[in-house]
Design a protein around this motif. Structure first.
Motif, PDB file in Angstrom:
ATOM      1  N   GLU A  14     -33.514  47.147 -25.487  1.00 48.99           N
ATOM      2  CA  GLU A  14     -34.708  46.531 -26.066  1.00 48.99           C
ATOM      3  C   GLU A  14     -35.822  46.480 -25.028  1.00 48.99           C
ATOM      4  O   GLU A  14     -35.583  46.122 -23.870  1.00 48.99           O
ATOM      5  CB  GLU A  14     -34.397  45.133 -26.571  1.00 48.99           C
ATOM      6  CG  GLU A  14     -33.417  45.130 -27.722  1.00 48.99           C
ATOM      7  CD  GLU A  14     -33.112  43.738 -28.248  1.00 48.99           C
ATOM      8  OE1 GLU A  14     -33.460  42.739 -27.571  1.00 48.99           O
ATOM      9  OE2 GLU A  14     -32.522  43.649 -29.332  1.00 48.99           O
ATOM     10  N   ASP A  17     -42.851  44.304 -26.162  1.00 46.13           N
ATOM     11  CA  ASP A  17     -44.260  44.700 -26.040  1.00 46.13           C
ATOM     12  C   ASP A  17     -44.454  46.198 -25.829  1.00 46.13           C
ATOM     13  O   ASP A  17     -45.372  46.616 -25.131  1.00 46.13           O
ATOM     14  CB  ASP A  17     -44.947  43.891 -24.928  1.00 46.13           C
ATOM     15  CG  ASP A  17     -44.925  42.411 -25.219  1.00 46.13           C
ATOM     16  OD1 ASP A  17     -45.058  42.038 -26.404  1.00 46.13           O
ATOM     17  OD2 ASP A  17     -44.749  41.619 -24.274  1.00 46.13           O
ATOM     18  N   SER A  20     -46.854  48.382 -28.151  1.00 46.77           N
ATOM     19  CA  SER A  20     -47.974  47.440 -28.055  1.00 46.77           C
ATOM     20  C   SER A  20     -47.437  46.018 -28.093  1.00 46.77           C
ATOM     21  O   SER A  20     -46.288  45.771 -28.463  1.00 46.77           O
ATOM     22  CB  SER A  20     -48.981  47.686 -29.189  1.00 46.77           C
ATOM     23  OG  SER A  20     -48.360  47.534 -30.439  1.00 46.77           O
ATOM     24  N   LYS A  21     -48.300  45.092 -27.706  1.00 47.82           N
ATOM     25  CA  LYS A  21     -47.905  43.694 -27.608  1.00 47.82           C
ATOM     26  C   LYS A  21     -47.362  43.188 -28.950  1.00 47.82           C
ATOM     27  O   LYS A  21     -47.892  43.478 -30.002  1.00 47.82           O
ATOM     28  CB  LYS A  21     -49.089  42.844 -27.165  1.00 47.82           C
ATOM     29  CG  LYS A  21     -48.719  41.418 -26.825  1.00 47.82           C
ATOM     30  CD  LYS A  21     -49.788  40.772 -25.985  1.00 47.82           C
ATOM     31  CE  LYS A  21     -49.445  39.362 -25.590  1.00 47.82           C
ATOM     32  NZ  LYS A  21     -48.227  39.213 -24.817  1.00 47.82           N
ATOM     33  N   GLY A  22     -46.262  42.452 -28.878  1.00 47.13           N
ATOM     34  CA  GLY A  22     -45.651  41.881 -30.074  1.00 47.13           C
ATOM     35  C   GLY A  22     -44.569  42.738 -30.713  1.00 47.13           C
ATOM     36  O   GLY A  22     -43.869  42.292 -31.608  1.00 47.13           O
ATOM     37  N   ILE A  23     -44.423  43.973 -30.250  1.00 47.69           N
ATOM     38  CA  ILE A  23     -43.399  44.882 -30.780  1.00 47.69           C
ATOM     39  C   ILE A  23     -42.179  44.840 -29.867  1.00 47.69           C
ATOM     40  O   ILE A  23     -42.305  44.898 -28.642  1.00 47.69           O
ATOM     41  CB  ILE A  23     -43.916  46.344 -30.851  1.00 47.69           C
ATOM     42  CG1 ILE A  23     -45.175  46.442 -31.699  1.00 47.69           C
ATOM     43  CG2 ILE A  23     -42.837  47.289 -31.325  1.00 47.69           C
ATOM     44  CD1 ILE A  23     -44.978  46.192 -33.164  1.00 47.69           C
ATOM     45  N   PHE A  25     -39.274  47.124 -29.101  1.00 46.83           N
ATOM     46  CA  PHE A  25     -38.815  48.504 -29.292  1.00 46.83           C
ATOM     47  C   PHE A  25     -37.329  48.605 -28.976  1.00 46.83           C
ATOM     48  O   PHE A  25     -36.875  48.127 -27.934  1.00 46.83           O
ATOM     49  CB  PHE A  25     -39.600  49.436 -28.365  1.00 46.83           C
ATOM     50  CG  PHE A  25     -39.282  50.890 -28.578  1.00 46.83           C
ATOM     51  CD1 PHE A  25     -39.958  51.621 -29.538  1.00 46.83           C
ATOM     52  CD2 PHE A  25     -38.311  51.525 -27.814  1.00 46.83           C
ATOM     53  CE1 PHE A  25     -39.672  52.963 -29.731  1.00 46.83           C
ATOM     54  CE2 PHE A  25     -38.018  52.861 -28.006  1.00 46.83           C
ATOM     55  CZ  PHE A  25     -38.704  53.585 -28.970  1.00 46.83           C
ATOM     56  N   GLU A 102     -48.386  52.390 -41.387  1.00 47.76           N
ATOM     57  CA  GLU A 102     -49.146  51.186 -41.078  1.00 47.76           C
ATOM     58  C   GLU A 102     -50.599  51.485 -40.711  1.00 47.76           C
ATOM     59  O   GLU A 102     -51.472  50.654 -40.865  1.00 47.76           O
ATOM     60  CB  GLU A 102     -48.466  50.369 -39.968  1.00 47.76           C
ATOM     61  CG  GLU A 102     -48.146  51.123 -38.706  1.00 47.76           C
ATOM     62  CD  GLU A 102     -46.834  51.909 -38.751  1.00 47.76           C
ATOM     63  OE1 GLU A 102     -46.517  52.539 -37.728  1.00 47.76           O
ATOM     64  OE2 GLU A 102     -46.153  51.923 -39.774  1.00 47.76           O
ATOM     65  N   ALA A 129     -37.626  50.796 -41.048  1.00 44.31           N
ATOM     66  CA  ALA A 129     -38.566  49.677 -40.864  1.00 44.31           C
ATOM     67  C   ALA A 129     -39.141  49.322 -42.241  1.00 44.31           C
ATOM     68  O   ALA A 129     -38.477  48.695 -43.038  1.00 44.31           O
ATOM     69  CB  ALA A 129     -39.638  50.052 -39.855  1.00 44.31           C
ATOM     70  N   THR A 130     -40.336  49.807 -42.539  1.00 45.27           N
ATOM     71  CA  THR A 130     -40.966  49.486 -43.818  1.00 45.27           C
ATOM     72  C   THR A 130     -40.461  50.364 -44.961  1.00 45.27           C
ATOM     73  O   THR A 130     -40.738  50.084 -46.120  1.00 45.27           O
ATOM     74  CB  THR A 130     -42.494  49.620 -43.725  1.00 45.27           C
ATOM     75  OG1 THR A 130     -42.811  50.981 -43.424  1.00 45.27           O
ATOM     76  CG2 THR A 130     -43.053  48.683 -42.671  1.00 45.27           C
ATOM     77  N   LEU A 157     -34.507  47.232 -39.450  1.00 42.72           N
ATOM     78  CA  LEU A 157     -35.268  46.015 -39.175  1.00 42.72           C
ATOM     79  C   LEU A 157     -35.329  45.233 -40.487  1.00 42.72           C
ATOM     80  O   LEU A 157     -36.184  45.472 -41.338  1.00 42.72           O
ATOM     81  CB  LEU A 157     -36.666  46.354 -38.652  1.00 42.72           C
ATOM     82  CG  LEU A 157     -36.695  47.223 -37.393  1.00 42.72           C
ATOM     83  CD1 LEU A 157     -38.127  47.533 -36.984  1.00 42.72           C
ATOM     84  CD2 LEU A 157     -35.923  46.574 -36.261  1.00 42.72           C
TER      85      LEU A 157
END
Length: 176
Positions: A14, A17, A20-23, A25, A102, A129-130, A157
């Motif tokens: 894992e 961020d 990008s920040k908040g993810i 991976f 997205e 994911a989505t 996810l």
């Protein structure tokens, strides 16, 4: 040394961020540093697919990480492999579908002769994911009059509910 499926799961790293920040991976590539771990993972998916109790004719791998596992699974099952790629990457006649990501629309394509009408398909990718890209793959298989028996992933996810967009049953080795 043979790996257990729990040891394979433990290889997934894992990275907070990223990209990008908040993810958060999840990196599956450490699995590929251990041939026995790859073999364990592939065998696990093959067993899961055989447990469906239905003839599988084609394994469909999604661009690009589905290409890592898909052909290996297809070989073990003794069936064909067909790639789903981004627009403009496949020669010859293709079928295509536009789907939303997205950040906007994207296009997936599959060669028009990748499978025959009535063939049973399993879709393989690294991450659900989505659900947009896998739904697009389901739509491509439907255009070619194939039947998706299962969509299988290394990681799902769960909070993003991508499985709810899909018609076929979903299996994920790791649910986060």
């Amino acid at each position: 040394m043979p790996y257990t499926i729990e040891q394979v799961k433990a290889l997934v790293r894992e990275f907070p961020d990223f990209p990008s920040k908040g993810i958060l991976f999840r990196d599956i590539f450490p699995i590929f540093r251990h041939p026995e771990a790859v073999e364990c993972l592939v065998d696990h998916f093959v067993e899961r697919i055989k447990a469906l109790g239905q003839q599988v004719d084609v394994v469909v791998g999604l661009d690009a990480r589905g290409f890592l596992f898909g052909p290996l699974i297809a070989i073990k099952l003794g069936v064909a492999f067909a790639p789903v790629r981004k627009r403009g990457k496949l020669p010859g006649e293709v079928v295509s579908v536009t789907y939303m990501k997205e950040y906007g629309p994207d296009v997936f394509e599959m060669q028009a002769d990748a499978l025959a009408a009535g063939q049973n398909v399993v879709i393989i990718d690294d991450l659900l994911a989505t659900g947009g890209s896998c739904k697009a793959a389901e739509d491509l298989v439907a255009q070619l009059k194939g039947n998706v028996l299962l969509s299988a992933f290394v990681i799902s996810l769960v909070g993003l509910e991508g499985d709810k967009k899909l018609k076929a049953p979903v299996y994920a080795l790791i649910e986060c």
